[in-house]
Design a protein around this motif. Structure first.
Motif, PDB file in Angstrom:
ATOM      1  N   ARG A  39      -9.053   8.423  -7.047  1.00 33.01           N
ATOM      2  CA  ARG A  39      -9.834   9.599  -6.638  1.00 33.01           C
ATOM      3  C   ARG A  39      -9.301  10.877  -7.258  1.00 33.01           C
ATOM      4  O   ARG A  39     -10.028  11.823  -7.461  1.00 33.01           O
ATOM      5  CB  ARG A  39      -9.789   9.752  -5.114  1.00 33.01           C
ATOM      6  N   ILE A  49     -15.934   4.830  -7.892  1.00 37.04           N
ATOM      7  CA  ILE A  49     -15.066   4.684  -6.719  1.00 37.04           C
ATOM      8  C   ILE A  49     -15.769   3.844  -5.660  1.00 37.04           C
ATOM      9  O   ILE A  49     -15.160   2.960  -5.051  1.00 37.04           O
ATOM     10  CB  ILE A  49     -14.675   6.076  -6.188  1.00 37.04           C
TER      11      ILE A  49
ATOM     12  N   SER C 469     -10.090  15.879  -0.099  1.00 35.17           N
ATOM     13  CA  SER C 469     -11.354  15.340  -0.606  1.00 35.17           C
ATOM     14  C   SER C 469     -12.207  14.664   0.453  1.00 35.17           C
ATOM     15  O   SER C 469     -13.342  14.300   0.170  1.00 35.17           O
ATOM     16  CB  SER C 469     -11.084  14.366  -1.754  1.00 35.17           C
ATOM     17  N   ARG C 499     -16.614  16.146  -7.868  1.00 35.24           N
ATOM     18  CA  ARG C 499     -15.749  15.627  -6.822  1.00 35.24           C
ATOM     19  C   ARG C 499     -14.433  16.403  -6.780  1.00 35.24           C
ATOM     20  O   ARG C 499     -13.809  16.546  -5.752  1.00 35.24           O
ATOM     21  CB  ARG C 499     -15.458  14.169  -7.182  1.00 35.24           C
TER      22      ARG C 499
END
Lengths: 325, 341, 593
Positions: A39, A49, C469, C499
């Motif tokens: 990540r 992912i 996250s 992200r």
């Protein structure tokens, strides 16, 4: 005796179930999972992912993950599968097996080293109680006990660098592949010396202390007085009778040492770059490589029980008065 | 070992604890206080001039290797009982007086400075608070739990005994490292690093009380058949009272000795946890953290020897506790019956 | 041709001990396999060297896998790059894509179709011929749904996979749905041997192939086109590479590369041990952290090595504030509203940046061996770095003045905002990085001078990742990225929907105008093959970032590399390691005859 062994081994099963269940739960409670490393990579796509999550079964609730694992472990069709490492994509037992020999070797040498040094010292300290020798040896034992192991390992490394007498960590030399078997043996021996001392030195003090105390205890007991009165030579009294009795608790201690094989040398493995299993398991825990962790737990719990069992058997062999029912 | 040694060790440890208690008064700086111009500074020399104590001034001679050179004849006067940063003496009295200080920008580094120019001496003193109290907290938990569980299991015996022992086996097999990682993740940010670390110690102690409980249980098993326990039973005293009033005094000496012998394990354990990055965190200080930060070849090669002093502090303290434990054992149990661990 | 070597000698005492044990230094014998040199081989322009000798390097980690589809970590990727080659290569000295297994390529008018002409006569290390089928197979494996791997998503233009088509045995055509700027760079991905992996591909076990077990048990199964093949692999100890007898590069005199007979890579996790080993002459190459460079230099003459200062590293480090305006499932905001007000204030962020003593950090902590960082790209990446970004040199007074401009005021050494709230926040970072912890403590002390109280929390990596996250339960963070070369690799940081747009990730629509502008620029740079044009767009991205400061960059340490002086053909690039051309380097003087 056989029933004792059987009973102990059967008792192992609920314990293994309990521990692996608990560990899976803890891994779930701990924030994050194995994919955290992925990540944090700047070019990893979110969909990638997700696909990995599915691949590893991390999208299931943790109890489902546990029962799926258990289903594969239980040998229905005589095949037991403990899963594979997410990180290495290698079967768990194979992975653990790669590192185990080096670890066992170091445990054995360091245990032997500690016993060989500590037991004679303990006996001598007991026989010459309160002498200068007793004082000095106990001070040295205290000192050895008081240096954090990781730091001792660094000191050993520094010593090796300064004197050039020993290799700078590791398990074999770079030329190992090109050596004859005899040379290989000496090469490994050469590499083992420093780690053995660093791991072993910590237990010298405690073994010596136990030995000394037990020995003194036994010297004072009645059977020694009787034997002496009967005119049995002092040497035989000491070694045939006193020593044998005094060593009993140490056998139990050795059983415990067996269980700590897996994690016992973690610090030394890290600092001295020793390719042992402790370091690998530590990383597996940090990375949450869960099947490796579960496999390692099964292994260490089994070793704990086996170690205690072996110690009890050895105890019965050393002292026929001990019986298990 | 003879008693005078025990006394000496007791006094030594007493001094350590006293110094830790007054750390904020004795130390000139707080643990996070940095000076980036004076990193890896060697211990500052002191000299006497014009009837006042001065601290030697240094200049950076070689920034490549952080070598400092004395500037001859230059120094700053050391001021005693001077005003510095605020703190609460013994946690109560607000004050800003410090035992000694020098005026900024000069700095007094009795034991050198570390990689961000923090005072090693101050950090050692503050670190002592953590390192010296960890053992006490841990031991207290282990003793209380070990005694209660072991004592009651031994007293009741039978199924209770069996259940307790199995439970202890399970607890001892819990992977402590995992538990730590899990629980650390749930600690809120509001906790100071010190508080977090005490929580860690508490968790570890909860995992470690099993051994003590086992031994206490064994001792209780033999004690409960003695006449004074049976007499108490006949008189109708409650089990808790019997365990507290009759069993405890008989195992108390064991607890004391076991405690003093287990404290070193906590001090070394703290160092090991710090090495693995699971101990106390920056910017706080503990001996274990400081030593694990000195786990670095350049400390040896560039001769920053003062950074190894936390190791010396650990060394002396652990020896002292071991000696103390042995002395206690000689006093309470000359025959060394139970304590051959 | 048999060449004999003597291994590195033990240090003086070691020899004494070994003699005592009845031995002398080990003898390493190499029998180089020779294969006929095909016509289409690449002949390197450098002066020819001499074959032979051993190169010993050190790596901080052990490879986790030798399967390019599985590899996630740098150690594995580096090892695989020595074993397998791709159609193109990146030459870090010329800073351009150069031919690899493909000797040339044509680009269509619309910049979407690429036709590659493969070298003829190239063979895999086991002697099988390399053909277009291997290329087609590789991309089939990459795009196969059964095998999730990072390239599956990466190798897409406009969401569509590249189309791969075999024209003949030595010609392959690729078509992208839209113009994809880094295509030639990406297409350098390792080509897999179809003949070795087709069975595993068919039965679904492709991801379980070429593991570390394969490497330690049957290294000959790992077949490649790269300069080396595996001779032996010992997990956590070392790996010995030997030359690939069918490698597709040779020198002008038709001597096959690589020159070295063995490349030994030792896996040493603890840097103390590997630094000491290098400083006592036991290895040829060692990456050195800036704080250790000083003492290692002292031994340079005795062991005939040089510690090269290679300038700033490609890794970045930055502090950022959580600007996420969302709420968690209980409806509580991730960040308290009054704090969010500070964090979203550009002037506040700029003031904080002025308040950081980067030079002090460099001089004090890493012995002056580092550079302050002002942009999302490290100055090491000369190809893409924008030198004209805005800088924020240490100036606490200016910082305070800026803060007062936007309503903050300092009283009794404490900073308050216009509503009277004390300015304080907590900063999280991961605990296992020492330099990062130092940056955090220095930042904390710097902020104290501004009257801002920072509470530092060092937490384990998983927890850290989770909070930044997933749960977004934090106020400020400190993180670093290792730099990729191409701007496209940073899309998930720069784009508002990304992200790793950490300060406010996964935005459905850009929250601010400048974020919208960055989104637009990142799209533009991707849709052209003209590097100048791309640079223009990307420079603007860097300028906006440095003006808006969503990420407050800190410092980057200088990379130091130690290398024995006996090696020739060393050609240092601006970015990346000294020994990037391991196949071309050779030893002037041998250790022993």
């Amino acid at each position: 005796m056989k029933t004792v062994i059987a009973r102990r081994l059967i008792a192992l099963i609920p314990m293994l179930l309990g521990i692996t269940f608990m560990a899976t739960m803890l891994m779930h409670l701990a924030p994050g999972d194995f994919l955290d490393q992925v990540r944090m990579q700047r070019d990893a796509d979110p969909e990638y992912i997700e696909r990995l999550e599915r691949e590893f079964g991390l999208d299931n609730p943790w109890y489902v993950q546990y029962f799926l694992w258990l289903k594969n472990v239980v040998p229905w069709d005589l095949r037991s599968d403990f899963g594979y490492s997410f990180h290495y994509k290698v079967d768990v037992w194979e992975l653990l097996g790669q590192r185990l020999p080096a670890t066992i070797l170091l445990s054995v040498t360091s245990l032997a080293f500690a016993w060989v040094i500590a037991i004679p010292l303990g006996v001598l300290a007991a026989i010459y109680k309160d002498s200068i020798f007793d004082r000095i040896s106990s001070i040295l034992a205290y000192a050895a006990l008081s240096i954090p192991e990781f730091f001792l390992a660094l000191l050993a490394l520094f010593f090796a660098a300064r004197t050039g007498l020993f290799p700078l960590g590791g398990f074999t030399s770079t030329e190992f592949e090109f050596m004859s078997p005899v040379r290989r043996f000496f090469d490994v021996a050469h590499h083992l010396i420093l780690p053995t001392i660093v791991v072993g030195i910590g237990s010298i003090a405690s073994i010596m202390r136990i030995m000394r105390a037990n020995f003194i205890d036994n010297i004072r007991s009645e059977y020694v007085t009787t034997a002496r009165a009967k005119g049995v030579p002092e040497g035989i009294v000491m070694f045939r009778h006193v020593f044998r009795n005094a060593i009993n608790p140490l056998i139990t201690a050795a059983g415990f040492a067996f269980s700590s094989i897996v994690s016992g040398a973690l610090m030394v493995e890290i600092v001295m770059n020793y390719p042992g299993i402790g370091h690998m398991i530590f990383h597996a825990i940090l990375q949450q490589d869960q099947f490796v962790v579960l496999g390692a737990l099964v292994m260490s719990s089994t070793m704990l029980i086996l170690g205690n069992l072996l110690a009890d058997i050895a105890l019965a062999w050393n002292d026929p008065r001990i019986r298990y029912d | 070992m003879e008693r005078p040694l025990g006394l000496a060790v007791l006094i030594l440890l007493g001094c350590f604890y006293l110094v830790a208690l007054f750390a904020d008064f004795i130390s000139p700086y707080t643990p996070p206080d940095q000076s980036l111009q004076k990193t890896y500074h060697p211990p500052t020399a002191l000299f006497w001039e014009n009837g006042r104590l001065h601290v030697q001034r240094y200049e950076l001679a070689d920034p490549d290797d952080m070598v400092y050179r004395k500037i001859e004849g230059e120094g700053a006067p050391v001021r005693f009982f001077a005003r510095g940063h605020d703190y609460r003496l013994m946690g109560l009295i607000p004050t800003d007086r410090h035992l000694f200080l020098v005026d900024e920008p000069d700095r007094i580094y009795l034991l050198g400075s570390d990689e961000t120019g923090r005072d090693n001496f101050s950090r050692l003193l503050y670190g002592a608070r953590i390192s010296l109290s960890i053992g006490l907290v841990g031991i207290a938990i282990i003793m209380v739990f070990g005694f209660l569980a072991g004592g009651l299991a031994g007293y009741f015996g039978g199924i209770w005994d069996n259940l307790t022992m199995r439970f202890i086996e399970l607890v001892m097999a819990v992977p402590g490292l995992y538990l730590l990682l899990v629980l650390r993740g749930t600690f809120p940010d509001e906790l100071s690093p010190g508080q977090t670390f005490f929580l860690i110690v508490i968790i570890l102690s909860f995992l470690a009380w099993g051994g003590t409980a086992r031994i206490i249980r064994g001792m209780t098993l033999s004690l409960r058949n003695r006449q004074f326990v049976m007499a108490a039973e006949v008189l109708g005293q409650s089990p808790l009272k019997i365990v507290g009033k009759h069993i405890l005094p008989n195992v108390f000496s064991y607890l004391v000795v076991a405690a003093s012998l287990s404290i070193p394990a906590f001090i070394l354990g703290e160092a090991a946890l710090s090495f693995l990055g699971l101990g106390i965190q920056e910017p706080s200080a503990s001996w274990g953290l400081m030593l694990s930060q000195a786990q670095d070849m350049k400390v040896f090669m560039l001769n920053f020897w003062w950074l190894l002093l936390p190791g010396a502090a650990i060394f002396v303290t652990v020896i002292a506790f071991n000696v103390l434990g042995d002395v206690f054992r000689d006093i309470v149990d000359p025959k060394q019956k139970f304590l051959n661990r | 041709m048999g060449i004999k070597h003597w291994a590195y000698r033990y240090q003086a005492g070691g020899i004494a001990l070994l003699v005592l044990l009845g031995g002398c230094s080990a003898e390493i014998e190499s029998v180089r396999e020779e294969a006929p040199v095909p016509e289409d081989i690449e002949r390197v322009a450098r002066d020819p060297g001499r074959q032979g000798d051993i190169f010993t390097g050190t790596s901080a980690g052990t490879p986790a896998t030798f399967n390019p589809l599985v590899a996630e970590d740098a150690t594995s990727t580096e090892a695989i790059a020595r074993l397998l080659d791709g159609l193109t290569r990146f030459d870090p000295v010329k800073e351009e894509v150069v031919p690899g297994l493909a000797k040339s390529w044509d680009v269509s008018e619309d910049s979407k179709t690429f036709t590659f002409h493969l070298r003829r006569g190239v063979r895999w290390s086991d002697g099988e011929p390399f053909t277009a089928d291997d290329v087609v197979f590789t991309f089939k494996a990459i795009y196969d749904e059964r095998y999730p791997n990072r390239k599956q998503m990466e190798f897409r233009a406009g969401g569509e996979p590249f189309e791969v088509e075999k024209i003949d045995d030595h010609t392959v055509r690729f078509t992208t749905a839209e113009i994809f700027a880094p295509f030639l760079l990406y297409i350098g991905t390792e080509i897999l041997p179809r003949h070795k992996l087709i069975d595993a591909f068919a039965d679904g076990t492709l991801m379980r192939q070429w593991t570390i077990s394969t490497a330690s048990r049957t290294p000959e199964q790992i077949v490649g086109t790269g300069p080396f093949r595996i001779r032996s692999f010992r997990p956590a100890q070392r790996m010995i590479y030997e030359p690939n007898p069918h490698y597709w590069r040779a020198d002008r005199e038709d001597a096959r590369l690589p020159y070295v007979d063995f490349f030994i890579e030792r896996f040493v996790q603890d840097q103390n041990a590997s630094m000491v080993a290098f400083a006592s002459g036991q290895s040829d190459h060692q990456g050195i952290t800036p704080d250790q460079a000083g003492w290692i230099r002292r031994n340079a003459e005795r062991h005939d090595y040089t510690v090269h200062d290679r300038g700033p590293s490609t890794s970045t480090s930055f502090i950022w504030f959580n600007q996420n305006p969302g709420t968690n499932e209980n409806g509580t905001p991730f960040v308290e509203p009054h704090k969010l007000e500070w964090f979203t204030n550009q002037t506040f962020r700029q003031a904080v940046s002025y308040g950081i003593d980067r030079q002090g950090l460099i001089d004090g902590v890493i012995f002056g061996r580092g550079e302050p960082l002002w942009s999302s790209v490290s100055p090491a990446n000369t190809q893409w770095y924008n030198p004209d970004v805005r800088t924020y040199p240490y100036d606490p007074e200016k910082a305070l003045a800026l803060l007062e401009e936007v309503g903050f005021r300092k009283e009794n050494g404490r900073l308050y905002d216009e509503h009277g709230n004390r300015v304080t926040f907590s900063l999280i970072t991961n605990e296992d990085n020492r330099l990062r912890a130092n940056m955090a403590t220095v930042f904390m002390e710097n902020m104290k001078d501004l009257g801002i109280e920072v509470r530092l929390r060092l937490i384990d990596f998983s927890n850290f990742v989770n909070r930044i996250s997933e749960s977004f339960n934090y106020e400020a963070g400190l993180l670093g990225f290792t730099g990729g070369r191409d701007p496209h690799g940073g899309t998930s940081i720069y784009s508002s929907g990304g992200r790793l747009h950490v300060w406010h990730p996964n935005q459905p629509e850009p929250a601010t105008e400048w974020e919208a502008r960055i989104d637009e620029l990142m799209q533009k740079q991707l849709r052209t093959l003209d590097e100048e044009e791309r640079r223009e767009y990307f420079n603007e991205v860097q300028s906006i970032m440095s003006e808006q400061l969503p990420l407050i960059y800190l410092i980057t340490p200088n990379i130091h590399e130690g290398l024995r002086n006996r090696w020739r053909n060393i050609d240092p690039p601006d970015m990346g390691t000294l020994i990037w051309n391991l196949d071309e380097i050779w030893a002037e003087q041998r250790l022993l005859p």
